[in-house]
Design an enzyme around this catalytic site. Sequence first.
Site, PDB file in Angstrom:
ATOM      1  N   LEU A   1       0.810  -1.211   0.000  1.00  0.00           N
ATOM      2  CA  LEU A   1       0.000   0.000   0.000  1.00  0.00           C
ATOM      3  C   LEU A   1       0.847   1.266   0.000  1.00  0.00           C
ATOM      4  O   LEU A   1       1.687   1.465   0.879  1.00  0.00           O
ATOM      5  CB  LEU A   1      -0.932  -0.001   1.217  1.00  0.00           C
ATOM      6  CG  LEU A   1      -1.858   1.212   1.342  1.00  0.00           C
ATOM      7  CD1 LEU A   1      -2.749   1.356   0.119  1.00  0.00           C
ATOM      8  CD2 LEU A   1      -2.708   1.102   2.609  1.00  0.00           C
ATOM      9  N   HIS A   2       0.597   2.138  -0.978  1.00  0.00           N
ATOM     10  CA  HIS A   2       1.326   3.400  -1.076  1.00  0.00           C
ATOM     11  C   HIS A   2       0.585   4.378  -1.962  1.00  0.00           C
ATOM     12  O   HIS A   2      -0.183   4.001  -2.849  1.00  0.00           O
ATOM     13  CB  HIS A   2       2.740   3.176  -1.637  1.00  0.00           C
ATOM     14  CG  HIS A   2       2.772   2.698  -3.057  1.00  0.00           C
ATOM     15  ND1 HIS A   2       2.421   1.409  -3.425  1.00  0.00           N
ATOM     16  CD2 HIS A   2       3.101   3.336  -4.216  1.00  0.00           C
ATOM     17  CE1 HIS A   2       2.554   1.263  -4.728  1.00  0.00           C
ATOM     18  NE2 HIS A   2       2.944   2.427  -5.235  1.00  0.00           N
ATOM     19  N   PHE A   3       0.811   5.652  -1.692  1.00  0.00           N
ATOM     20  CA  PHE A   3       0.386   6.757  -2.538  1.00  0.00           C
ATOM     21  C   PHE A   3       1.652   7.442  -3.056  1.00  0.00           C
ATOM     22  O   PHE A   3       2.718   7.335  -2.458  1.00  0.00           O
ATOM     23  CB  PHE A   3      -0.440   7.781  -1.752  1.00  0.00           C
ATOM     24  CG  PHE A   3      -1.748   7.254  -1.233  1.00  0.00           C
ATOM     25  CD1 PHE A   3      -2.940   7.533  -1.886  1.00  0.00           C
ATOM     26  CD2 PHE A   3      -1.800   6.490  -0.065  1.00  0.00           C
ATOM     27  CE1 PHE A   3      -4.148   7.051  -1.405  1.00  0.00           C
ATOM     28  CE2 PHE A   3      -2.998   6.005   0.426  1.00  0.00           C
ATOM     29  CZ  PHE A   3      -4.181   6.283  -0.248  1.00  0.00           C
TER      30      PHE A   3
END
Length: 430
Positions: free
Chosen positions: A240-242
């Site tokens: 999970l990452h932005f």
Amino acid sequence: MLTIKRVPTVVSNYQEDSSETIGCGRNCLGNCCLPNSNLPLYEFNQERFCSDDGRRNQSEFSFLNNLLLEQWRERMNRGLFRYDVSACETKVLSGQCGFIAQLNEGRHLKKRPTEFRVDQVLQPFDPNKFNFTKVGQEEVLFRFQPCNGFKGKDVATAETLIFEISNGEIGDISNNVVAINVSPIEYGHVLLIPRVLDCLPQMIDNESLLLALHMAAEAASPFFRLGYNSLGAFATINHLHFQAYYLAKPFPVEKAPIRRITMSVNGVMISQLLDYPVRGLVFKGGKSLRDLADVVARCCIRLQSDNVPYNVLISDCGKRIFVFPQCYAEKQALGKVKQELLDTQVNPAVWEISGHIVLKRKEDFEGASEDYAWRLLAEVSLSEKRFKEVKSCVFESCGLQEHNDNVEDKELVFSPPTTPHYAEACVVLQ
């Protein structure tokens, strides 16, 4: 099973040797090293509101911007990036939309393409593949978490709260980290990695989206946007990452007209893009950032459960969110994308969809036009029929009904930041 072959973008210098066992002694982001780290900690006030009342002056620069850019430049001076992004040519393409083209030959690696599955949005986290726990702490700028009881201080007080800490004194270590992207698209290109130690797969939930909105609000700059790519929509790392970076121009999608179609019970206005090559939904308003995050997260969760790839752009200091269901990778896997578009090797993820198109070959950059950009992005978009089906399912999950009031919003006006100031209710622990 549908797959495509593409050269993966290297976001960390540890990505290419991810097969190695990385543990204590490598100063990584795993359980062996992060809990005892001395990484700076940025704390923010959770009580953010989405209304325009009391909005910070957008011509001012926030404390988060100063911290992020200072740390980012320090990593650049240490030679941690794969190329100098400030040397990349950029131009605005003539035409009504104002698409932005960048020549970024540093992203074109002479590597064999890797096969990616594109027909499964939700995939379990695989610890044997590269993930962000294997990143070295020298690539991390700071940790990012809500404050505990800090209700707002003036500039002088905030400055006095920057101090040194020793190992183990923090207590509850924040799992949220902000790291550099070593293959940057623009100045200040970073990764926001929520709860890195929890090893979450690439899927949005309420809390992760809210964290991203808080980062946009703390930046308090119209030039700072965050983006998200799901699996199947050109995310290549299932952790999970932005992503986020600064671009001192409005994205074309930010200027596109919209039609308001409904409003949630907590005051979030939902609109649909008009006269833009990619069909999408726009979310704005609510009494708080949490109101906005909850509505958008429900939309994203439904897309994920229905196996619809999508991209998200967080704009206007966290007050406006664009959601784009897309099908380019599926079309590519099925052989339905024209070869002339494939030859440019453009992977239309959130930045490209928003109108900032990164080109890897000089001939493509020199020949870039609005017609090319429109044709590329039109292949990304769902058909009108499919978009209506997806929109109906999303609204059903959110308890919404379409009203079709045909009201269009005006373009967002940008003004450049001039003088630095400190974000209200923030503290940095060094």
